[in-house]
Every structure is written in structure tokens, then in C-alpha cells.
Design an enzyme around this catalytic site. Structure first.
Site, PDB file in Angstrom:
ATOM      1  N   VAL A   1      -9.537  -9.903   5.764  1.00 44.49           N
ATOM      2  CA  VAL A   1     -10.914 -10.196   5.360  1.00 44.49           C
ATOM      3  C   VAL A   1     -11.363 -11.608   5.730  1.00 44.49           C
ATOM      4  O   VAL A   1     -12.552 -11.836   5.944  1.00 44.49           O
ATOM      5  CB  VAL A   1     -11.096  -9.994   3.833  1.00 44.49           C
ATOM      6  CG1 VAL A   1     -10.898  -8.549   3.462  1.00 44.49           C
ATOM      7  CG2 VAL A   1     -10.169 -10.893   3.036  1.00 44.49           C
TER       8      VAL A   1
ATOM      9  N   VAL B   1      -2.073  -9.964   4.531  1.00 47.23           N
ATOM     10  CA  VAL B   1      -1.675 -11.167   5.265  1.00 47.23           C
ATOM     11  C   VAL B   1      -2.922 -11.913   5.729  1.00 47.23           C
ATOM     12  O   VAL B   1      -3.726 -11.380   6.498  1.00 47.23           O
ATOM     13  CB  VAL B   1      -0.786 -10.810   6.469  1.00 47.23           C
ATOM     14  CG1 VAL B   1      -0.386 -12.064   7.219  1.00 47.23           C
ATOM     15  CG2 VAL B   1       0.449 -10.050   5.997  1.00 47.23           C
TER      16      VAL B   1
ATOM     17  N   LYS C   1       0.824  -1.213   0.000  1.00 49.33           N
ATOM     18  CA  LYS C   1       0.000   0.000   0.000  1.00 49.33           C
ATOM     19  C   LYS C   1       0.861   1.267   0.000  1.00 49.33           C
ATOM     20  O   LYS C   1       0.345   2.376  -0.195  1.00 49.33           O
ATOM     21  CB  LYS C   1      -0.945   0.003   1.201  1.00 49.33           C
ATOM     22  CG  LYS C   1      -2.036  -1.055   1.122  1.00 49.33           C
ATOM     23  CD  LYS C   1      -2.910  -1.058   2.359  1.00 49.33           C
ATOM     24  CE  LYS C   1      -4.069  -2.039   2.200  1.00 49.33           C
ATOM     25  NZ  LYS C   1      -3.618  -3.425   2.020  1.00 49.33           N
TER      26      LYS C   1
END
Length: 644
Positions: free
Chosen positions: A461, A454, A415
Site C-alpha cells: 500500500v 512487506v 494470509k
């Protein structure tokens, strides 16, 4: 009576039973062979001595062959072969005896051969009696109650072990109704009363034909691609799928039905696990003082677990959250009682405390895993993201340089590449700090490790999807086309550890994570592998992208290139030149802005990270709220003016 006493009593009783079998076999064989003959033993006492000799011989040979250490409830082919060998040895000794003494004493070849046969069948019957009783009991109970119908995929050692357990244990509420294996020589064979009915390609059809309610994949040696193929086929069947862990995970434990676990998304990543040269890791960690900041988090705690295996001089866990730090500390103390372990509660924001820690304990290797990482939360608290991620990292990095740490490894994220959220932007600044300090450090090798999402970490999620499935849905996905790179926690930690071994200073290590995966597909497959029909039994809802979230992540910026390392899945990104004077000057301004609680933090961050794209949706929402408040206030003022 304790377990040890019970085991000793069981062996004694089994020995007594063997004495009875030997006696019965010897006497029966002698009278059968010599029935009706006028000649009897020349010396009647020799029968007694022959019998006693066989009792002593049998007990000795059976002990040497470990026939008294068998688990009688689960004896099988291997145990039968041991019995055959032991009785064969006894038979050879008796034949030699007959050859020497048969004429004078009347115990001939016929007697010894019949005796050996009776002894074999008697010993086999004794050892297999419990198994037979359990099997009959299992069949009787199976007729009285309905068990879950199971398909077992794989007829190797693991599959046979599961079949045997299901055939003999009443505690397992499942029954194998068919077997599947890709070995053509096994087709139509019957194993433990269950037939091999087809190959893995035929699984969907066979599930319907045999009314299968659950699938057990019992091939722990499967590589990633083969496992993904079989699980993909099983996902078409709308019934739960369970797998045995990898063969190395089972090395220290017995294969049992209880070892089966539900299919995890990492089983579907479609690539091999990252391999690590443990000798390299061992070489730079062994006998060193190692500190992990954020040691109670998902990555930090796994780092601590792996470091503890590599014989450090001392392991220091530093974390601001005491509960997490306490949990990993207690776990390590249980598993590694000889590990020298120190747990410190401290914030990396506290510059004085961090310097004191380095001065007092002199860590030689530092893994900086302390950070605020939740994207949506940081979008609404950008100042906190900067205080913790940027200036916390700066505090730790400067202390590492000042006190001569050998290796400093910074945990980063994909990110940080062309970020669209404040969390990713702060991580990019951390990379810039590490590269700059590392460029000038005389004693410390500074590196950063960049990886993707990860699996199973806090905030990922998969735990959310599992919870939503358990609650009956819906499963929420922000966008149908959103894709992410994924890795497991052990993979992430393996990368971090080996990056430290490759460190030369100022590098950014990037993991080749294979192809990115659609989050929607993850949710869809997880629902199917849980035995439900997506969008029928459990809905999948798309809720829209959150502030700071983009459809896809990148691993590299345009200016960066990749250089391979000896581990082909770990690459090095080429450093991007930067204006160091501007970096330090802007950081000073950023510090003042963060602690003055500015409302323009994202704009300040963009000055340092030009590739940072500020998400306007959040800003627009804030502007709308502000406009609404201003309008309400204006209306209240107007009402007051009218009333006056």
C-alpha cells in the site's frame, strides 16, 4: 588537469603561503622585540639560519599533522585544535633553541614567544580564510533570496554537520532558524548562529513561533520507540519532516543535507528492527550453492543481495520474468564482481525444467520465493494461483528432496491462516506440502517462513499511497477499520535467512511483528508527514473491502502454538497433524481440476483447507453477471420467436 593534479597543486600553493607566514612572523617578532635596542645579533647570519630552520620545521610539522589535507571550505574546531598542536610543537622547539643560543646570538625567549603567537594567528587565518569568505557570501546571498525555514532536531554531531553545511553552502535552499534538543545543558545556547530554543515536546509550539516550513530530524542513533515518539510529535505540525538514515547506513558516507530522506512508514512501526545473528547465517550459506526461485521479485531480489554478502560458492537466480531477473543480476555483478552468479529464466510450473536445473547445478540451499501473491488478481484467476503456488512449489520441493538439497525454505504469509482468499489458501497448502515432504525426507530440512505485509514490496500500500499523495489525492483505503501486521523488506529477508539456520525440518517460523497497524492511520500519518492536512488538502476515501480481503490477519491457527527460538522475535508454530493420504489424493484431483479450467476451484481448495472461507461477494457478483447474460439471451430468443 585531473583531480589528483589539482590536489597536489593546492598543497603546493598552501605550502608556499605557509613559508610566507613563517617568514613574516619570524621577521616581525624579531624587530618588535629588539626595536630600539643597541644590541643586535652577535652573528647576523644566525637570523637567516633561524628563519630557514623554522621554514623547514613548520613544513615538516604541518605535514605530519595533516594540515595540508584539510578541506578549507569546512574547517572547524577539530582543525583549529590540529593547528594549535602543530604550532605548539614549533613553539616548544623554538623555546629550547632560545634557551641554548639566546645569549651568544641575541634570539631570546621574547622573540620565540611572539613568533609562536604570530605563527598561530597567521596559520589560523590562512586555513579559515576560505570558510570566512564563503560565510560572508552565504549571508549576502541569503539577504537577496528567501530560503526555506528549517528546524533541526538534535544538536549532536549529525545536527552540527547539517548546520555547518547550511551555513556555508549556497547550493542548499534552506536555512536553520531554530534548534531543538532534549539535553538541558544546551538550552539557550547558540550554535552556528542558531539558538537552541526548546525540547522535542515543544516542537508544535516552536514550529508556529518560528514559522518553520520543514523539520530535519538529525539523530541517526535513535532507537525505534524514540524515533516514533519524535516523528509522532512532528506529525502534528502540518509541515514536511525529513530524517537522517540510521547510523549504520551512514557509516560509509558523509553526513550531508542530501542524505536526509522523507519519513517512511517503517519509522512509525513502533518496534525495533529484527536482529539477525550473522555468524549463524554465514555458517550455513558460506561456500554453498544457493538458489532463489522468484529471485527477481521484492523478497527474492533482497534475498539475493543478502546472500551475496555471505560468500556463497554460487548464487543461482531463477525467475520467469526476465526483466526483473536481469535487473538484479546486473546490480549484483556491479557490486560483487567476484561473485559466481547464474541467472536462469524458467517457470516453477515446468516440472521437467525444474528437475533439469536441480540435476545440472545441484543447489545445496533453496529459497522458494516464486509465487502469485496479489490477492484481488488471484480471486479472479484461482486456477492460475493453484497452478503456480501449489504445484510450482510441489515441483521445487520434490526436486529438492530427490537431489539431496540440504535446506529448503518456503516463503509463506499470514494470509495462510484461516484464509479468506485463494492466494492465502494456496499458501496454506504449500505449508502442508512442505511439512509433509519434510517429515519423510532423509537429507533435506524443509521449513516455511510466515510473515505479514512487506512495506515497499511490489503491490504494497505504501508506494500506492505515495503516488496518490504526489498526484494530489484522494488516498484510497478499502475500510477504515482494516488492520495489518507490517514489516520491512530487510526484516523479512533477515527472518528468512535465519530461519534457514534454525531449520530442523517441517517447521513454520513466525515473526513477532508487534502490534497490528490500521491502514487508515498509515494513510493519515503519511499525508501529515508529507506536509498536508488529511481530509482537507488530500482526501482519504474508503472504497470497501475487495473480494477475498478481511479486516484483520492472524498469525496462528487455533491448533498451533508458539515455541521461542534464540532470536526472541522469531517463533516456531507447532505442526498440525494431517491425513497425508488425503493430501496427496486431493492434490491429484486439484491438479486435474486446475488444468481443466474448472469453475469450482475454490470449492476444490476448501476440501484441502477446511479453514478457508470462500468470499461470497465475488461469487454473488459472478452469479449476477451470469443471470444477466442468461436473461438477455432469453429475451433475444423470445424476440426471434415473435419475429418468425
Amino acid at each position: 588537469m585531473g583531480n589528483k593534479g589539482r590536489r597536489r597543486l593546492r598543497k603546493v600553493l598552501l605550502g608556499v603561503a605557509d613559508v610566507c607566514v613563517v617568514t613574516l612572523a619570524a621577521l616581525t617578532s624579531f624587530w618588535l622585540v629588539n626595536w630600539g635596542k643597541s644590541q643586535t645579533l652577535d652573528c647576523p647570519s644566525i637570523l637567516f639560519y633561524w628563519l630557514m630552520g623554522n621554514v623547514v620545521l613548520a613544513l615538516g610539522v604541518f605535514s605530519l599533522c595533516k594540515l595540508y589535507s584539510m578541506v578549507l571550505s569546512s574547517v572547524g574546531l577539530l582543525e583549529a585544535l590540529k593547528i594549535a598542536f602543530a604550532v605548539g610543537v614549533i613553539g616548544v622547539v623554538n623555546v629550547v633553541f632560545a634557551a641554548v643560543y639566546s645569549r651568544p646570538f641575541g634570539i631570546g625567549y621574547g622573540t620565540t614567544i611572539v613568533y609562536t603567537a604570530f605563527l598561530f594567528f597567521g596559520t589560523m587565518a590562512l586555513r579559515f580564510s576560505k570558510r570566512g569568505v564563503l560565510t560572508l557570501k552565504h549571508i549576502y546571498n541569503a539577504e537577496k533570496k528567501t530560503k526555506k525555514r528549517v528546524m533541526v532536531v538534535g544538536c549532536g554531531e549529525a545536527g552540527l554537520t547539517l548546520l555547518k553545511e547550511m551555513a556555508t553552502s549556497d547550493k542548499i535552499n534552506c536555512q536553520a532558524v531554530c534548534l531543538v534538543d532534549d539535553n538541558p545543558t544546551l538550552m539557550r545556547k547558540i550554535i552556528y548562529d542558531v539558538r537552541v530554543v526548546g525540547t522535542t515536546e515543544e516542537i508544535p509550539e516552536l514550529v508556529k513561533r518560528f514559522n518553520v516550513e520543514e523539520i530535519f530530524i538529525a539523530i541517526p542513533s535513535l532507537d525505534g520507540e524514540a524515533k516514533r515518539r519524535i516523528i509522532g510529535i512532528c506529525s502534528q505540525c502540518n509541515c514536511p519532516v525529513k530524517v537522517l538514515p540510521g547510523i549504520y547506513q551512514l557509516a560509509n558516507g558523509q553526513l550531508t543535507v542530501s542524505k536526509l530522506r522523507h519519513v517512511e512508514i517503517q519509522d512509525l512501526l513502533g518496534r525495533e528492527q529484527v536482529s539477525v545473528d550473522l555468524n549463524e547465517v554465514m555458517g550455513y550459506i558460506q561456500h554453498k550453492v544457493v538458489m532463489v526461485t522468484g529471485g527477481g521479485g521484492s523478497i527474492g531480489s533482497e534475498l539475493c543481495r543478502q546472500i551475496a554478502l555471505h560468500n556463497p560458492e554460487e548464487l543461482i537466480i531463477l525467475d520467469i520474468y526476465e526483466n526483473n531477473a536481469y535487473e538484479i543480476e546486473q546490480e549484483l555483478r556491479r557490486k560483487h564482481p567476484n561473485l559466481k552468479l547464474l541467472t536462469l529464466i524458467a517457470s516453477i510450473r515446468d516440472k521437467g525444467k525444474i528437475r533439469d536445473v536441480f540435476d545440472k547445478y545441484r543447489p545445496q540451499i533453496v529459497f522458494n520465493a516464486a509465487a502469485h501473491k496479489h490477492v484481488p488478481l488471484m480471486e479472479t484467476s484461482p486456477n492460475e494461483a493453484v497452478k503456480n503456488n501449489v504445484f510450482g512449489t510441489l515441483n521445487v520441493a520434490k526436486a529438492a528432496d530427490e537431489f539431496g538439497v540440504e535446506t529448503f525454505v518456503q516463503i509463506s504469509t499470514d494470509k495462510a491462516v484461516n484464509p479468506t482468499n485463494i492466494m492465502g489458501a494456496t499458501k496454506r497448502i504449500c505449508e502442508m506440502i512442505i511439512q509433509t515432504i519434510g517429515k519423510h525426507s532423509k537429507s533435506t530440512k524443509f521449513v516455511a517462513v510466515r510473515f505479514g505485509n512487506v512495506l515497499g514490496s511490489n503491490g504494497s500500500v505504501i508506494p500506492l499511497f505515495k503516488k496518490q499523495i504526489a498526484e494530489g489525492g484522494p488516498v484510497t483505503v478499502t475500510h477504515k477499520d482494516i488492520i495489518r501486521y507490517f514489516m520491512t523488506i530487510p526484516e523479512a529477508v533477515s527472518l528468512v535467512l535465519q530461519a534457514g539456520a534454525y531449520a530442523k525440518g517441517g517447521q513454520i517460523f513466525v515473526l513477532d511483528m508487534g502490534e497490528p497497524v490500521k491502514i487508515y492511520d498509515l494513510a493519515y500519518n503519511l499525508i501529515k508527514l508529507s506536509g498536508y492536512e488529511p481530509n482537507v488538502d488530500i482526501k482519504i476515501e474508503c472504497t470497501g473491502l475487495r473480494p477475498g480481503e478481511k479486516l484483520y490477519e492472524e498469525r496462528l491457527m487455533k491448533e498451533e502454538g508458539l515455541q521461542k527460538t534464540p532470536n526472541g522475535l522469531i517463533n516456531i508454530a507447532k505442526p498440525i497433524p494431517m491425513d497425508e493420504e488425503n493430501l496427496w489424493g486431493t492434490l491429484d484431483k486439484l491438479y486435474e481440476a486446475a488444468y481443466s479450467e474448472t469453475d469450482s476451484m475454490k470449492e476444490w481448495v476448501k476440501e484441502l483447507v477446511p479453514t478457508y472461507t470462500i468470499d461470497k461477494r465475488e461469487s454473488a457478483a459472478a452469479a449476477f453477471i451470469k443471470a444477466t447474460i442468461d436473461k438477455t439471451s432469453q429475451e433475444e430468443i423470445s424476440l426471434e420467436e415473435k419475429s418468425s
